[in-house]
Write an enzyme that holds these catalytic residues in place. Structure first.
Site, PDB file in Angstrom:
ATOM      1  N   ARG A  58       0.839  -1.199   0.000  1.00 59.24           N
ATOM      2  CA  ARG A  58       0.000   0.000   0.000  1.00 59.24           C
ATOM      3  C   ARG A  58       0.877   1.253   0.000  1.00 59.24           C
ATOM      4  O   ARG A  58       0.468   2.304  -0.478  1.00 59.24           O
ATOM      5  CB  ARG A  58      -0.945   0.019   1.202  1.00 59.24           C
ATOM      6  N   TYR A 111     -11.310  20.136 -14.560  1.00 57.51           N
ATOM      7  CA  TYR A 111     -11.942  18.834 -14.802  1.00 57.51           C
ATOM      8  C   TYR A 111     -13.157  18.683 -13.872  1.00 57.51           C
ATOM      9  O   TYR A 111     -13.109  19.111 -12.714  1.00 57.51           O
ATOM     10  CB  TYR A 111     -10.906  17.741 -14.533  1.00 57.51           C
ATOM     11  N   ASP A 183      -2.628  20.809 -13.351  1.00 55.15           N
ATOM     12  CA  ASP A 183      -3.059  19.565 -14.000  1.00 55.15           C
ATOM     13  C   ASP A 183      -2.592  19.644 -15.452  1.00 55.15           C
ATOM     14  O   ASP A 183      -3.084  20.458 -16.232  1.00 55.15           O
ATOM     15  CB  ASP A 183      -4.587  19.426 -13.893  1.00 55.15           C
ATOM     16  N   LYS A 208      -4.876   8.795 -19.285  1.00 52.51           N
ATOM     17  CA  LYS A 208      -5.061   9.409 -20.594  1.00 52.51           C
ATOM     18  C   LYS A 208      -3.800   9.238 -21.454  1.00 52.51           C
ATOM     19  O   LYS A 208      -3.473   8.130 -21.789  1.00 52.51           O
ATOM     20  CB  LYS A 208      -5.442  10.880 -20.411  1.00 52.51           C
TER      21      LYS A 208
END
Ligand SMILES: *Cc1c(COP(=O)(O)O)cnc(C)c1O
Length: 393
Positions: A58, A111, A183, A208
């Site tokens: 993790r 976004y 971003d 993306k």
């Protein structure tokens, strides 16, 4: 950071220049959840971060680390950390860096998921965000000058491809000591490096362009080491860890990032010019067109204009868009972007699916808008496909 190795080489080799098990030339997918030690002192040193190594999946993992390192080298940052999705890294960054009473300055065109954090979730913890008109640099500077903990930017924006002047806005933030996050998903590290333009942190939805094959979700952030450590610390506790198999797919995809993006840059410009001349098309939004509002800024800060564009049909209705999209042969109508295949979508089902029609209208997003993510197909076939589809409506 001054990096003597060029981005094309970094896309291929970055993060992978070490010896792996048995001389494997490809980064192994390490599925092991934990990492064992026979020497308890060594275990202790790794656990305390005094020695490199891994403890528990993790927190960190060798495959995931190789992916983070590749992005770090391409963006020229001090450190990098990742998450299971783009939203995983965005929320880890915001919740990891902000506290009750902090103020954020951002733009209306972030976004859709990011704007949900600003509208819906952060206010529950007394973190308030001022969302400025993306086109109004002076207004953004004024809000920054009033004082804020963090400035959150995105350029080019989704879906109307607006451009922010990063040097100008990071300079405004420097004066007040605010942290700047950018971003960079639409631009990719090949076309734009916000850290070199003054940002403290740059992030990507790796889902993306970085992955590029629409088969793995991921998010990554890099920049200032102290800030990245805070974000990593929250991410290891919230548990939105990037899966090693996804990290591997993203790493493999990134080996061709420079080739894909070069083709996408070229095709998107040609397609934008074609659409601009087409009688059935109204406005075309692409920063490589001289008619774009921020063409000069794009030329100054981007090495390429990217694969994303959008356009409005003359018949500016959702109905017209619904007739057009199914007619395209070489484009998936799907809520994704940045892949090798061309993708088309409408804001109502993609970037702004979380918003109501009225909210979209308030953000200046026309219902007849088509978002077009240029793939790596032959440009001539894409233009022929658009020609026949536009004739049909
Ligand atoms: C898709 C996207 C995100 C969110 O990424 P996920 O991987 O879907 O969580 C954030 N920012 C931009 C610009 C995006 O396109």
């Amino acid at each position: 950071m001054n990096n003597p190795v060029h981005k094309d080489t970094q896309s291929v080799w970055g993060g992978e220049e070490q010896s792996w098990m048995q001389g494997a030339t490809q980064v192994p997918v390490v599925h092991s959840v934990s990492f064992g030690y026979r020497d308890m002192d060594e275990w202790m040193q790794v656990a305390k971060g005094e020695k490199p190594g891994h403890i528990y999946g993790r927190n960190t993992n060798p495959t995931v680390q190789a992916f983070e390192e590749k992005v770090r080298l391409l963006e020229g940052g001090q450190a990098a950390t990742s998450a299971a999705t783009g939203m995983g890294i965005i929320s880890s960054a915001l919740f990891g860096l902000l506290g009750s009473g902090d103020r954020v300055v951002s733009i209306k065109d972030t976004y859709g998921g990011t704007s949900k954090l600003f509208f819906e979730f952060l206010p529950r913890f007394q973190v308030n965000t001022t969302l400025c008109d993306t086109a109004d640099h002076a207004a953004i500077e004024t809000e920054i000058a009033k004082g804020c903990k963090l400035v959150y930017l995105e350029t080019p924006t989704n879906p109307t491809i607006k451009i922010l002047d990063l040097e100008r806005l990071t300079a405004a933030a420097k004066k007040t000591g605010a942290i700047v996050i950018v971003d960079n998903t639409f631009a990719t590290p090949i076309n734009q490096n916000p850290l070199q333009l003054g940002a403290d942190l740059v992030l990507h939805s790796a889902t993306k362009f970085l992955g590029g094959h629409a088969d793995a979700l991921g998010g990554v952030i890099c920049g200032n080491k102290d800030l990245v450590e805070k974000i990593y610390h929250f991410r290891e506790i919230n548990g939105a860890t990037l899966h090693p198999m996804a990290a591997y797919l993203l790493l493999r995809g990134m080996k061709t990032l420079h080739l894909r993006v070069a083709r996408q840059n070229r095709s998107a410009l040609e397609i934008a010019r074609f659409l601009f001349e087409h009688p059935a098309v109204g406005r075309v939004y692409y920063p490589g067109l001289e008619t774009h509002d921020n063409y000069e800024i794009a030329c100054k800060q981007m090495q390429g204009f990217g694969g994303m564009l959008s356009f409005e049909l003359k018949e500016n209705t959702l109905e017209a868009v619904k007739r057009l999209l199914p007619r395209l042969r070489f484009a998936h109508a799907a809520a994704n972007l940045g892949a090798v295949e061309t993708l088309v979508g409408m804001p109502a089902t993609t970037s702004h699916v979380e918003c109501t029609a009225r909210e979209r209208a308030a953000m200046g997003i026309p219902e007849g808008l088509v978002r077009y993510s240029t793939g790596i197909e032959d440009t001539r076939d894409l233009i022929a496909d658009l020609t026949q589809a536009l004739e049909g409506i």
